[in-house]
Enzyme design. Structure first.
Site, mmCIF file in Angstrom:
data_model
loop_
_atom_site.group_PDB
_atom_site.id
_atom_site.type_symbol
_atom_site.label_atom_id
_atom_site.label_comp_id
_atom_site.label_asym_id
_atom_site.label_seq_id
_atom_site.Cartn_x
_atom_site.Cartn_y
_atom_site.Cartn_z
ATOM 1 N N ARG A 123 0.835 -1.204 0.000
ATOM 2 C CA ARG A 123 0.000 0.000 0.000
ATOM 3 C C ARG A 123 0.868 1.251 0.000
ATOM 4 O O ARG A 123 1.917 1.291 0.647
ATOM 5 C CB ARG A 123 -0.894 0.027 1.246
ATOM 6 C CG ARG A 123 -1.873 -1.104 1.262
ATOM 7 C CD ARG A 123 -2.983 -0.859 2.211
ATOM 8 N NE ARG A 123 -2.527 -0.724 3.600
ATOM 9 C CZ ARG A 123 -3.344 -0.867 4.633
ATOM 10 N NH1 ARG A 123 -4.614 -1.123 4.438
ATOM 11 N NH2 ARG A 123 -2.882 -0.742 5.861
ATOM 12 N N ARG A 167 0.088 -6.378 14.647
ATOM 13 C CA ARG A 167 -1.364 -6.308 14.422
ATOM 14 C C ARG A 167 -1.929 -7.688 14.107
ATOM 15 O O ARG A 167 -3.006 -8.052 14.556
ATOM 16 C CB ARG A 167 -1.690 -5.353 13.268
ATOM 17 C CG ARG A 167 -1.498 -3.891 13.605
ATOM 18 C CD ARG A 167 -2.374 -3.004 12.728
ATOM 19 N NE ARG A 167 -2.037 -3.031 11.313
ATOM 20 C CZ ARG A 167 -1.035 -2.371 10.754
ATOM 21 N NH1 ARG A 167 -0.237 -1.636 11.501
ATOM 22 N NH2 ARG A 167 -0.810 -2.431 9.466
#
Ligand SMILES: [Zn+2]
Length: 213
Positions: A123, A167
């Site tokens: 990204r 995460r």
């Protein structure tokens, strides 16, 4: 009335799949993340609370999430049903939610960690206009430059391999008890999220016995 929960790790296409499901079925997409973002942007009391929590590097507490979801569902604007994303967060909430809302199904988008890493770490963000890019799916025309404003693209601060690994660990740890509880109630539909968005949508609709548009 159709009531679904959608679960899946970051990068699994939860948002896209939820929107596709809502598009022609009249369902309301309830995303806890979007609700919090809205409160932060509109400087509400809740927004300030969320901002403080995140600034301290902590996660928004399960109880706060629960009250936000309750408030949202109490609006009763979901005549045809809803698909909820970001809730429940623990076994107790899952149990309560199943009982009070009579959930029809839990869509579980499965994506191997390696594929999550590939998707998330590709990204890019334009700091000029906020446009999102992805070097796999939405490449900019000119390498490293925003198509719209020409600014040099950057990697998001929290898209480092270390932050993502943390995460992922957190996600699996939190999700496991919720999924286990839903599995015992036999409402989980495991969907392979590696395919294209359209194919994944087709599989979801097949699993839930919904019309394919
Ligand atoms: Zn730009």
């Amino acid at each position: 009335m159709r009531k679904y929960v959608i679960m899946g790790v970051q990068g699994s296409g939860k948002g896209t799949q939820s929107e596709l499901l809502c598009a022609d079925l009249g369902l309301v997409h309830i995303s806890v993340g979007d609700i919090f973002r809205w409160h932060v942007q509109n400087h509400t009391k809740l927004g300030a609370q969320v901002r403080r929590t995140m600034k301290a590097g902590e996660l928004v507490g399960d109880d706060l999430v629960e009250s936000v979801v309750r408030q949202r569902l109490d609006q009763h604007d979901w005549n045809f049903g809803f698909i909820i994303d970001g809730f429940p967060r623990n076994g107790r909430q899952a149990e309560f939610f199943m009982e009070s809302y009579d959930i029809d199904g839990v869509v579980h988008l499965e994506l191997p960690d390696a594929e999550v890493r590939r998707r998330v770490l590709s990204r890019r963000l334009c700091p000029g206009c906020g446009m999102d890019y992805n070097l796999i799916a939405d490449r900019p025309e000119q390498e490293g430059r925003c198509d719209i404003c020409g600014t040099q693209l950057v990697v998001r601060e929290d898209d480092t391999p270390e932050a993502l690994a943390a995460r992922l660990r957190d996600y699996h740890e939190k999700t496991r008890p919720v999924l286990e509880l839903f599995r015992r109630k036999e409402v989980v539909y495991d969907i392979d999220a590696r395919a294209s968005a359209d194919e994944v949508q087709k599989e979801i609709r097949k699993a839930l016995h919904l019309p394919t548009s």
